[in-house]
Design an enzyme around this catalytic site. Structure first.
Site, short mmCIF file in Angstrom:
data_model
loop_
_atom_site.label_atom_id
_atom_site.label_comp_id
_atom_site.label_asym_id
_atom_site.label_seq_id
_atom_site.Cartn_x
_atom_site.Cartn_y
_atom_site.Cartn_z
N HIS A 248 -2.91 7.39 2.10
CA HIS A 248 -3.37 6.33 1.70
C HIS A 248 -4.76 6.02 2.41
O HIS A 248 -4.86 6.45 3.68
CB HIS A 248 -2.28 5.22 2.24
CG HIS A 248 -2.85 3.88 2.05
ND1 HIS A 248 -3.28 3.34 0.82
CD2 HIS A 248 -2.85 2.86 3.00
CE1 HIS A 248 -3.62 2.08 0.98
NE2 HIS A 248 -3.40 1.83 2.30
N CYS B 46 0.82 -1.29 0.14
CA CYS B 46 0.04 0.03 0.06
C CYS B 46 1.03 1.18 0.03
O CYS B 46 0.38 2.31 -0.27
CB CYS B 46 -1.02 0.07 0.99
SG CYS B 46 -2.03 -1.58 1.31
N ASN C 1 -9.76 0.29 0.31
CA ASN C 1 -8.47 0.25 0.06
C ASN C 1 -7.91 -0.33 -1.19
O ASN C 1 -7.95 -1.45 -1.45
CB ASN C 1 -7.81 -0.48 1.39
CG ASN C 1 -6.30 -0.46 1.45
OD1 ASN C 1 -5.63 -0.18 0.51
ND2 ASN C 1 -5.83 -0.80 2.54
#
Ligand code: UT7
Length: 327
Positions: free
Chosen positions: A254, A113, A284
């Site tokens: 993020h 990520c 996500n």
């Protein structure tokens, strides 16, 4: 040597929407739990046959169009991804071929990520040495391909997507990517992992049955690390430039969990209103989330020349990083 500046952004999310209600039919979860614990309401899922490189190319074309850059002008393509189309070759070489970016050398960066911030930092280094004059940075992940749809701890959190940024030498002094910072703590490798299916434990029928080739996560530990390290690195990044939190115009972070963002921004004393939040729509999206958010803010016309942007991301590894950008 001038700083590298982001002159174009683009993003792509697949058409299929999976809502929390859809997931209620697959695992023992509820719309209320997912919304309250994460802020996520829906996410996107790639179509059958759609690969990470397809999403990456779709985002890249938009970024290149905004930048007024032809693919043949690119010197470098870096793709942040942990879900490449195949183990070899990299996703970036497939993107290079699909775009016809003949001159560009291309490779992937695997930082989960944190992938797009890592990719941005790597590209920035090539720009700073002059080895690349035009770079394409992409964050793309088809995360639904590595989810265990029986594991409610993970399958409700992630979605598919891609975002892209085109870098060129800044035309004005003081504008561009002021700095990037990357950090890693490999002792935390096992709190967010795809444990099997690699060289250590090649795929077997048993692994497939136990779904150990899919993501497994200790959510609480990831949460604590994310809050601690994003707070520390953002403090450090601002201090390095002698900047106060109130000088930050936009936070591009993020998108993993709204509670993580709230906790970090409270600690670094930046109002949450300065942070573009889209995890309600996409979940996500791993490496894609930072460039998708940047593209949405950009296309909404919210970025003014000279605005200060603080970027931050954290992912499996654990890996994390930040970027400070003067737009
Ligand atoms: O990009 C980096 C990648 N990942 C992250 O950033 C994720 C970081 N972690 C998180 O966002 C949070 O830890 C989660 C959203 C994953 C979990 O939230 P939490 O508040 O930490 O919940 P928990 O793991 O402590 O679980 C609380 C309860 C448990 O039940 P018991 O043991 O209290 O009976 C879980 O089994 O919630 C249960 N639970 C669920 N319930 C309904 C876990 N997942 C679900 C679910 N639906 N999907």
């Amino acid at each position: 040597m001038p700083l590298a500046q982001i002159i174009g952004t683009g993003s792509y999310a697949p058409a299929q929407v999976l809502t929390n209600r859809d997931l209620e039919k697959i695992v023992d979860t509820s719309d209320a739990w997912i919304t309250e614990r994460t802020g996520i309401r829906e996410r996107r899922k790639a179509a059958p046959g759609e690969a990470t490189s397809d999403m990456a190319v779709a985002a890249a074309r938009k970024a290149l169009e905004m930048a007024g850059t032809r693919p043949e002008e690119l010197d470098l393509i870096v793709v942040g991804t942990i879900t490449p189309d195949m183990p070899m070759p990299s996703c970036a070489v497939l993107v290079q071929a699909k775009l016809g970016a003949k001159k560009a050398f291309a490779f992937d960066v695997a930082a989960a990520c944190a992938g797009s911030v890592y990719a941005l930092s790597v590209a920035d280094q090539f720009m700073r040495t002059g080895q690349a004059k035009r770079a394409l940075v992409i964050g793309a992940d088809l995360f639904t391909s590595v989810l265990n749809w029986k594991d409610r701890n993970t399958c409700v959190l992630f979605g598919d997507g891609a975002g892209a940024m085109v870098l060129a030498p800044a035309e004005e002094e003081g504008r561009g990517i002021l700095s990037t910072r990357l950090r890693t703590d490999g002792t935390l490798a096992d709190i967010l992992t795809i444990p099997a299916g690699g060289s250590k434990e090649p795929l077997t029928e048993e692994i497939l049955r136990e779904q150990r080739h899919k993501v497994s996560m200790n959510g609480r530990e990831v949460f604590k690390t994310a809050v601690r390290e994003l707070t520390a690195i953002t403090h450090e990044a601002l201090q390095a430039h002698g900047l106060k939190p109130n000088q930050v115009d936009h936070v591009i972070a993020h998108q993993a969990n709204l509670r993580i963002l709230e906790a970090v921004l409270q600690r670094v004393e930046i109002p949450i209103e300065k942070c573009w939040i889209n995890l309600d729509k996409y979940g996500n999206t791993s490496a894609a989330s930072v460039p998708i958010a940047l593209d949405e803010v950009n296309r909404a016309g919210k970025l003014k020349r000279g605005d200060l942007i603080a970027m931050m991301a954290v992912g499996a590894g654990m890996t994390w990083g930040s970027a400070v950008v003067r737009w």
